[in-house]
Write an enzyme that holds these catalytic residues in place. Structure first.
Site, PDB file in Angstrom:
ATOM      1  N   ASN A 161       0.808  -1.225   0.000  1.00  0.00           N
ATOM      2  CA  ASN A 161       0.000   0.000   0.000  1.00  0.00           C
ATOM      3  C   ASN A 161       0.842   1.276   0.000  1.00  0.00           C
ATOM      4  O   ASN A 161       0.422   2.289  -0.524  1.00  0.00           O
ATOM      5  CB  ASN A 161      -1.032  -0.003   1.142  1.00  0.00           C
ATOM      6  CG  ASN A 161      -0.424  -0.107   2.506  1.00  0.00           C
ATOM      7  OD1 ASN A 161       0.715  -0.539   2.671  1.00  0.00           O
ATOM      8  ND2 ASN A 161      -1.177   0.278   3.519  1.00  0.00           N
ATOM      9  N   GLY A 241       2.673  -5.481   7.641  1.00  0.00           N
ATOM     10  CA  GLY A 241       1.730  -6.252   6.839  1.00  0.00           C
ATOM     11  C   GLY A 241       0.573  -6.705   7.694  1.00  0.00           C
ATOM     12  O   GLY A 241       0.283  -6.123   8.754  1.00  0.00           O
ATOM     13  N   GLY A 246       2.209 -11.430  10.326  1.00  0.00           N
ATOM     14  CA  GLY A 246       3.128 -11.104  11.418  1.00  0.00           C
ATOM     15  C   GLY A 246       3.207 -12.235  12.434  1.00  0.00           C
ATOM     16  O   GLY A 246       4.287 -12.588  12.923  1.00  0.00           O
ATOM     17  N   GLU A 261       4.584  -4.069  12.561  1.00  0.00           N
ATOM     18  CA  GLU A 261       3.577  -3.030  12.285  1.00  0.00           C
ATOM     19  C   GLU A 261       2.445  -3.698  11.513  1.00  0.00           C
ATOM     20  O   GLU A 261       2.604  -3.998  10.326  1.00  0.00           O
ATOM     21  CB  GLU A 261       4.205  -1.898  11.465  1.00  0.00           C
ATOM     22  CG  GLU A 261       5.326  -1.175  12.191  1.00  0.00           C
ATOM     23  CD  GLU A 261       4.847  -0.350  13.374  1.00  0.00           C
ATOM     24  OE1 GLU A 261       3.643  -0.020  13.440  1.00  0.00           O
ATOM     25  OE2 GLU A 261       5.665  -0.053  14.250  1.00  0.00           O
ATOM     26  N   CYS A 295      -3.203   1.436   6.599  1.00  0.00           N
ATOM     27  CA  CYS A 295      -3.360   0.735   7.879  1.00  0.00           C
ATOM     28  C   CYS A 295      -4.147   1.560   8.883  1.00  0.00           C
ATOM     29  O   CYS A 295      -4.846   1.024   9.725  1.00  0.00           O
ATOM     30  CB  CYS A 295      -2.002   0.379   8.451  1.00  0.00           C
ATOM     31  SG  CYS A 295      -0.955   1.822   8.672  1.00  0.00           S
TER      32      CYS A 295
END
Ligand code: NAP
Length: 498
Positions: A161, A241, A246, A261, A295
């Site tokens: 993104n 991601g 994660g 993150e 996000c």
């Protein structure tokens, strides 16, 4: 394809960067990077395998000692030089970014590339001021100093993104702090990062550093990424991601320093005393900027029942301003296509779940026909969303503004906190007391009062709130330096020195 765009000649097939050289996968395999804007193949990139990862890791490992021991001001000069190189090439990088990601050139890609450069500049400024304490000791002969030093070989894995700015959030501080780095960019959008990678290679050369300090490899996360994070010679991982990815990375990596993150489901809360015009404008931005693929996008709008009708009227007016267009064309703010099919599918699934359960789509709601790809999804407003709907419980990641009503501030807090995410939230209120009511109760890493959930500045600490599944560690400014260094204590007995 827009007539004035052609893919830079430097993006041939040899798009890995290892030891300062562009190369293909050892197997010769490649995969296509397809533009969501036009559906055309933009370039082929190497489909790496374990052997390519081994080569990149070995190169980074060899380069590490000398690099870690290099003077900090020289490393600061390096990251500053990278920023200069990025800015020299910003139009070329931004155009490629728009074509592979789908975002507006003028309003999103160019600012993203400028922020990418800024992250390197900030790292240069922060690293030379990273002071560490001297510890007083009971034994007066002992003098204890503390240091922060590069961890070692760092693997960085990033999403599609923000194809250059998210990598730079790790690369700036990571390189400034004395780590050698291997990045695996997202497979949908590796091209603009490869161009940034060339800037890093050039800057290493300009400053006389080993080219092994930085490598870039491409290939599927499920094979290349997973092997990279579990490699025994990789010492630290920076990952942005999905939460589920994660979690998988953490389970594969073993005992390694990680900076995570992850996903978000940020609500914007609109209280009865809010400036509704401002709140509607901010909500539209939070829902439609980068087609909602952020996000910290406004994934949910929680509105006090007393102001619901007025707010929705204003929101519809704002949403009408967000038009679909080719990202390289037009001066006005435009939304490009979604980046990929799975994001489209998830957006459609969440909307259909909500409609089945009784919500009403007020505008948008269906992908637009007659476009070069079927990824053009318009700004959508949906009202009557309830707590049991996927739009409330899960991250949608599309251009959707779901309106949920609440009756008390306590209820708004409960709805905001009931998902597993806690990344960034926003509250609109004219009362400082109310702002702190929410600040004290919302389970989130970041809270914005009276601006969009999409508000951030490059140097502010950004990351998930404790106890939620949005990750840990901080990206932004000097706080990242703490996450990409290890802490060392040196105790000296001065009586026993000459
Ligand atoms: P993703 O599917 O998790 O992919 C992210 C990266 O991980 C890609 O490079 C991917 O490679 C790689 N990957 C996939 N599986 C892997 C595995 N098993 N081992 C190692 N690497 C693996 O996420 P995405 O769809 O690209 O990005 C959207 C998500 O990112 C959203 O949830 C969003 O909220 C989150 N995000 C968070 C932040 C933040 O700061 N908290 C910022 C931006 C985005 P491939 O591309 O080859 O699959």
């Amino acid at each position: 394809m827009a007539s004035n765009f052609s893919i830079p000649g430097s993006l041939g097939n040899d798009n890995n960067i290892i030891g300062g050289k562009r190369c293909g996968a050892l197997s010769g395999d490649t995969f296509d990077v397809v533009s969501p804007v036009t559906g055309e193949v933009l370039a082929k990139v190497p489909e790496c395998s374990k052997e390519d990862v081994d080569k990149a890791v070995e190169t980074a490992k060899q380069a590490w000692y000398d690099y870690k021991l290099s003077p900090v001001f020289k490393r600061a000069a390096l990251v500053r030089r990278i920023a200069e190189r990025v800015l020299e090439n910003k139009m070329e990088i931004a155009e490629v970014l728009s074509m592979e990601q789908g975002k507006s050139l003028k309003h999103e890609s160019l600012p993203e590339v400028e922020e990418t450069a800024k992250n390197f500049v900030l790292a240069a400024e922060d690293i030379v001021r990273m002071e560490t304490p001297i510890i007083p000791m009971e034994d007066h002969n002992k003098r204890v100093l503390t240091f922060r030093e590069g961890v070692g070989v760092m693997a960085v894995i990033t999403p599609w993104n923000f194809p250059t700015v998210i990598p730079s959030e790790y690369l700036g501080p990571g390189l400034a702090a004395g780590n050698t780095i291997i990045i695996k960019p997202a497979s949908f959008t590796p091209l603009s990062m490869i161009l940034v990678g060339d800037c890093i290679t050039q800057a290493l050369k300009d400053l006389g550093f080993s080219p092994g300090v930085f490598s870039l490899i491409t290939g599927p996360g499920s094979t290349v990424g997973e092997y990279l994070v579990s490699h025994p010679d990789v010492d630290m991982i920076g990952f942005t991601g999905e939460t589920v990815t994660g979690e998988r990375i953490c389970s594969k990596a073993g005992i390694k320093k990680t900076l995570m993150e992850l996903g978000g489901n940020g609500p914007q809360i609109v209280c009865d005393d809010a400036n509704l015009e401002e709140a509607a404008k901010a909500a539209a931005f939070g829902c439609f900027y980068n087609s909602g693929q952020v996000c910290c996008a406004t994934e949910r709008i929680l509105v006090d029942k007393k102001v619901h009708d007025r707010f929705v009227r204003l929101l519809l007016k704002e949403a009408g301003e967000w038009k679909l267009n080719h990202p390289l064309e037009g001066e006005d703010y435009c939304m490009g296509p979604l980046n990929n099919e799975s994001t489209l599918k998830k957006t459609e699934e969440h909307l259909s779940d909500a409609v089945k359960k009784g919500a009403a789509i007020l505008i948008g709601g269906k992908k637009e026909e007659g476009r070069p790809t079927n990824l053009y999804f318009p700004a959508t407003v949906i009202d009557g969303v309830t707590r049991d709907m996927l739009l409330n419980t899960d991250e949608t990641f599309g251009p959707v503004a779901p309106v949920i009503t609440f009756e008390t501030d306590e209820e708004a807090v409960e709805i905001a906190n009931e998902t597993r995410y806690g990344l960034q939230m926003a509250v609109f209120t004219s009362s400082i007391k109310k702002a702190f009511f929410y600040a004290d109760r919302l389970r989130t890493g970041n809270l914005v009062v009276n601006d969009t959930t999409d508000y951030w500045e490059a140097h502010e600490p950004f990351g998930g709130g404790g106890g939620t599944k949005s990750g840990y560690g901080r990206l932004g400014g000097r706080f990242t330096l703490e996450d990409v260094t290890s802490f060392k204590t040196v105790a000296i007995d001065i009586e026993k020195t000459l």
